[in-house]
Design an enzyme around this catalytic site. Structure first.
Site, mmCIF file in Angstrom:
data_model
loop_
_atom_site.group_PDB
_atom_site.id
_atom_site.type_symbol
_atom_site.label_atom_id
_atom_site.label_comp_id
_atom_site.label_asym_id
_atom_site.label_seq_id
_atom_site.Cartn_x
_atom_site.Cartn_y
_atom_site.Cartn_z
ATOM 1 N N SER A 15 0.830 -1.199 0.000
ATOM 2 C CA SER A 15 0.000 0.000 0.000
ATOM 3 C C SER A 15 0.872 1.259 0.000
ATOM 4 C CB SER A 15 -0.881 -0.014 1.250
ATOM 5 O OG SER A 15 -1.544 1.212 1.373
ATOM 6 N N HIS A 40 -1.259 -1.023 -4.216
ATOM 7 C CA HIS A 40 -2.545 -0.655 -3.610
ATOM 8 C C HIS A 40 -2.582 0.863 -3.401
ATOM 9 C CE1 HIS A 40 -6.237 -1.564 -1.459
ATOM 10 N NE2 HIS A 40 -5.857 -0.747 -0.497
ATOM 11 N N ASP A 42 -4.855 3.837 -1.948
ATOM 12 C CA ASP A 42 -5.979 4.157 -1.053
ATOM 13 C C ASP A 42 -6.475 5.578 -1.256
ATOM 14 O OD1 ASP A 42 -6.335 1.817 0.624
ATOM 15 O OD2 ASP A 42 -4.356 2.249 1.451
ATOM 16 N N MET A 44 -8.992 8.381 0.016
ATOM 17 C CA MET A 44 -9.840 8.743 1.164
ATOM 18 C C MET A 44 -10.346 10.162 0.984
ATOM 19 S SD MET A 44 -7.532 7.321 4.261
ATOM 20 C CE MET A 44 -6.930 5.633 4.299
ATOM 21 N N HIS A 73 -8.497 1.567 -4.256
ATOM 22 C CA HIS A 73 -9.468 1.323 -3.185
ATOM 23 C C HIS A 73 -10.142 2.652 -2.872
ATOM 24 C CE1 HIS A 73 -9.996 0.043 1.356
ATOM 25 N NE2 HIS A 73 -11.151 0.236 0.735
ATOM 26 N N MET A 75 -12.246 4.763 -0.879
ATOM 27 C CA MET A 75 -12.935 4.969 0.410
ATOM 28 C C MET A 75 -13.584 6.346 0.349
ATOM 29 S SD MET A 75 -10.019 3.367 2.850
ATOM 30 C CE MET A 75 -8.764 3.578 1.599
ATOM 31 N N MET A 144 -12.154 -5.808 4.533
ATOM 32 C CA MET A 144 -11.396 -4.938 5.431
ATOM 33 C C MET A 144 -11.165 -5.672 6.754
ATOM 34 S SD MET A 144 -10.777 -2.302 3.673
ATOM 35 C CE MET A 144 -9.841 -1.503 4.990
ATOM 36 N N ASP A 182 -7.375 -6.381 3.592
ATOM 37 C CA ASP A 182 -6.709 -5.085 3.736
ATOM 38 C C ASP A 182 -6.792 -4.586 5.173
ATOM 39 O OD1 ASP A 182 -5.640 -2.599 3.246
ATOM 40 O OD2 ASP A 182 -7.350 -1.839 2.103
HETATM 41 C C1 DX5 Z 1 -6.807 1.438 5.479
HETATM 42 C C2 DX5 Z 1 -6.298 1.224 4.077
HETATM 43 C C3 DX5 Z 1 -5.226 0.206 3.970
HETATM 44 C C4 DX5 Z 1 -3.925 0.547 4.608
HETATM 45 C C5 DX5 Z 1 -3.280 -0.720 5.057
HETATM 46 O O1 DX5 Z 1 -7.947 2.254 5.454
HETATM 47 O O2 DX5 Z 1 -7.356 0.808 3.235
HETATM 48 O O3 DX5 Z 1 -4.995 -0.146 2.609
HETATM 49 O O4 DX5 Z 1 -3.026 1.200 3.730
HETATM 50 O O5 DX5 Z 1 -2.229 -0.382 5.836
HETATM 51 P P1 DX5 Z 1 -1.757 -1.251 7.060
HETATM 52 O O6 DX5 Z 1 -1.133 -2.485 6.496
HETATM 53 O O7 DX5 Z 1 -0.793 -0.345 7.725
HETATM 54 O O8 DX5 Z 1 -2.955 -1.564 7.914
HETATM 55 ZN ZN ZN Z 2 -6.881 -0.026 1.203
#
Ligand code: DX5
Ligand code: ZN
Length: 229
Positions: A15, A40, A42, A44, A73, A75, A144, A182
């Site tokens: 990630s 990956h 993320d 947000m 991903h 979010m 998750m 994840d």
């Molecule tokens: C959390 C993210 C994850 C995060 C995982 O909301 O979706 O992808 O980057 O990181 P670790 O491995 O640190 O939990």
């Molecule tokens: Zn993620």
């Protein structure tokens, strides 16, 4: 668990959230050298999750610097409004959250029609049984194992039972949907994650949890090997 799923090789998706934001290019190189299968990414939005990360311009810039596929991903609330931009910026896979999507069939079709793999992410409190009618129309489920919004959180072991239940649902329906997990995956739990039927492990902080990140990636892969389970 069937022999087939035990002998499958786990795919590692490091990630970007765990990397130094001042050097995402360096993180890409590191992940490539460590044998990442996917990157990956993320996203947000500060609404669906209480945090902001990075978005379309960053994906576009990084996509031009690697041949590895980007695993996006989302979010975000109302992901439909952003889909086309992420698909155009180079997403090879896009997961929308079940909790944020109103017309899931339509959204998944849209992702597939753009030539990307379509995924659904589910929060820890969302039962996988809710996906039974969506499974034939998706390529992967992103389970998750923390509540989304932050890297570095502690793994929630109940995610393992969800993976086993989902694996049975997929096998029972004769489908090929893939299971990704994840959040909070590390050297201590990755073997159990893979044994529960997870095929794609998303890992952030554990790569940078002390020592050499490349050695950490190789240890994670080693610990996930079927013969070490
Ligand atoms: C959390 C993210 C994850 C995060 C995982 O909301 O979706 O992808 O980057 O990181 P670790 O491995 O640190 O939990
Ligand atoms: Zn993620």
């Amino acid at each position: 668990m069937s022999l087939t799923s035990l002998t499958k090789t786990m795919r590692l998706a490091p990630s970007l959230l765990a990397a130094d934001p001042a050097d995402f290019g360096g993180a890409l190189t590191l992940y490539e050298r460590g044998g990442a299968d996917l990157i990956h990414f993320d996203v947000m939005d500060g609404h669906f999750v209480p945090n902001l990360s990075f978005g379309i311009p960053v994906l576009k810039a990084l996509h031009a610097r690697t041949r590895l596929p980007f695993d996006v991903h989302l979010m975000v609330a109302n992901p439909d409004r952003l889909l086309d931009d992420y698909l155009k910026a180079g997403a090879a896979r896009v997961a929308v959250h079940w909790e944020a999507t109103t017309h899931l069939d339509r959204t998944l079709d849209h992702i597939r029609q753009a030539g990307a793999k379509a995924g659904v992410a589910v929060n820890p409190a969302t039962p996988v049984e809710l996906l039974v009618d969506a499974l034939p129309r998706l390529d992967y489920v992103l389970l998750m194992s923390v509540n989304p919004g932050f890297g570095g959180q502690t793994f929630l072991p109940r995610a393992l039972d969800k993976a086993r239940r989902l694996r049975e649902m997929i096998a029972g329906a004769g489908l090929a949907a893939e299971i990704a997990m994840d959040g909070g995956i590390d050297r201590g739990n990755i073997a159990r994650v893979v044994a529960a039927g997870v095929e794609v492990c998303i890992v952030g902080s554990a790569i940078f949890a002390g020592g050499d990140p490349l050695a950490n990636m190789s240890e994670l892969r080693e610990r996930a090997r079927p013969e070490t389970l």
